[in-house]
Design an enzyme around this catalytic site. Structure first.
Site, short mmCIF file in Angstrom:
data_model
loop_
_atom_site.label_atom_id
_atom_site.label_comp_id
_atom_site.label_asym_id
_atom_site.label_seq_id
_atom_site.Cartn_x
_atom_site.Cartn_y
_atom_site.Cartn_z
N ASN A 1 19.08 3.86 -6.12
CA ASN A 1 18.23 3.85 -4.92
C ASN A 1 18.84 4.80 -3.90
O ASN A 1 20.05 5.01 -3.88
CB ASN A 1 18.16 2.43 -4.35
CG ASN A 1 17.24 2.34 -3.15
OD1 ASN A 1 16.18 2.98 -3.11
ND2 ASN A 1 17.62 1.57 -2.14
N ASP B 1 20.23 -3.65 -1.03
CA ASP B 1 21.06 -2.49 -0.66
C ASP B 1 22.56 -2.79 -0.76
O ASP B 1 23.36 -2.28 0.04
CB ASP B 1 20.71 -1.99 0.76
CG ASP B 1 19.24 -1.62 0.89
OD1 ASP B 1 18.70 -1.05 -0.07
OD2 ASP B 1 18.64 -1.91 1.94
N HIS C 1 19.18 5.21 0.20
CA HIS C 1 19.01 4.41 1.42
C HIS C 1 19.41 5.26 2.62
O HIS C 1 20.48 5.88 2.62
CB HIS C 1 19.90 3.16 1.33
CG HIS C 1 19.76 2.28 2.52
ND1 HIS C 1 18.66 1.46 2.70
CD2 HIS C 1 20.55 2.09 3.61
CE1 HIS C 1 18.79 0.81 3.84
NE2 HIS C 1 19.93 1.17 4.42
N SER D 1 22.94 6.99 1.58
CA SER D 1 23.74 6.50 0.46
C SER D 1 22.87 6.42 -0.78
O SER D 1 21.76 5.88 -0.73
CB SER D 1 24.23 5.07 0.74
OG SER D 1 24.81 4.95 2.01
C1 GRF Z 1 13.56 7.76 2.55
O1 GRF Z 1 14.10 7.77 3.84
C2 GRF Z 1 14.36 6.86 1.66
O2 GRF Z 1 15.70 6.86 1.98
C3 GRF Z 1 13.75 5.52 1.94
O3 GRF Z 1 12.38 5.76 2.10
C4 GRF Z 1 12.18 7.11 2.50
C5 GRF Z 1 11.28 7.69 1.45
O4 GRF Z 1 10.92 8.96 1.67
N1 GRF Z 1 14.12 4.58 0.90
P1 GRF Z 1 10.13 9.82 0.58
O5 GRF Z 1 8.95 8.96 0.07
O6 GRF Z 1 11.06 10.19 -0.52
O7 GRF Z 1 9.63 10.99 1.36
#
Ligand code: GRF
Length: 218
Positions: free
Chosen positions: A107, A145, A109, A136
């Site tokens: 994932n 997370d 984050h 991260s």
């Molecule tokens: C990103 O900030 C990611 O870290 C979070 O959701 C957002 C997704 O953005 N989990 P995208 O759909 O990849 O543009």
């Protein structure tokens, strides 16, 4: 070469970064399927543009989240994915799903974990007044997370930052570290001991960052 399954819910800029890095031959991976729980996710359009197979899974079509995750597992297994990347996937996964792919789900984050887990974390970082934040990539475990961290990037938080300006600064780094994390797996360089991730043959990072800068010492 590593086979990827990517789970999305929204705009898919991280998906795009992964696609672009594969196209640039810097990431030795093939995206076997992109799955969204949101039929309107722009990420699905992005995948289609590159003829990547897509699938929409809606919880409302299943009696329970467990049943919908069971179906998700079957789809991912039938596409022989080696690694699953959650890229803006805005729904928690059931323990059964996570156990079906042990240490094989990543994932991204938008905070420096373990600080600010959960949602709207750029806003929380600005409000808290931290001087640095970042992003991260971590392995997904059954917590929120909480899994082992693969790579992090740090960005400064400026005094006049808003949730939006900080999110933009962090997102740029997400697009660099996510493909890199996947490439570590593609190169078979990831070793996990307890909750520590070690990347074989990775140079040691030196140096210190301060914000604001320390001026009274050279
Ligand atoms: C990103 O900030 C990611 O870290 C979070 O959701 C957002 C997704 O953005 N989990 P995208 O759909 O990849 O543009």
């Amino acid at each position: 070469m590593i086979n990827l399954g990517i789970l999305v819910s929204g705009s898919g800029t991280n998906l795009q970064a992964i696609i672009d890095t594969i196209e640039a031959k810097r990431l030795d991976a093939k995206i076997k399927i992109v799955i969204s729980n949101n039929p309107d996710a722009f990420a699905i359009e992005r995948a289609k543009k590159y003829h990547i197979p897509t699938f929409i899974i809606q919880d409302s079509h299943f009696p329970s989240r467990e049943e919908s995750d069971k179906h998700l597992v079957e789809i991912l297994k039938s596409h022989s994915v080696d690694l699953i990347a959650l890229a803006g996937f805005m729904r928690l996964l059931t323990p059964a799903f996570i156990r079906a792919f042990p240490l094989k789900i990543l994932n991204i984050h938008p905070a420096l974990l373990p600080a600010f887990p959960g949602l709207r974390v750029q806003k929380k970082a600005v409000e808290y007044g931290v001087k640095f934040s970042g992003c991260s990539v971590h392995i997904v475990d059954e917590g929120v997370d909480t899994g082992p961290i693969v790579i992090q990037a740090v960005v400064p938080v400026h005094e006049n930052d808003t949730e939006k300006t900080l999110a933009e600064r962090i997102l740029k780094e997400e697009h660099r570290i996510y493909p890199q994390a996947i490439q570590f797996f593609a190169e078979n360089r990831v070793e996990i001991k307890d909750r520590k991730v070690m990347i074989k043959d990775s140079p040691k990072v030196e140096g210190v960052l301060e914000n604001p800068p320390v001026k009274i010492f050279k």
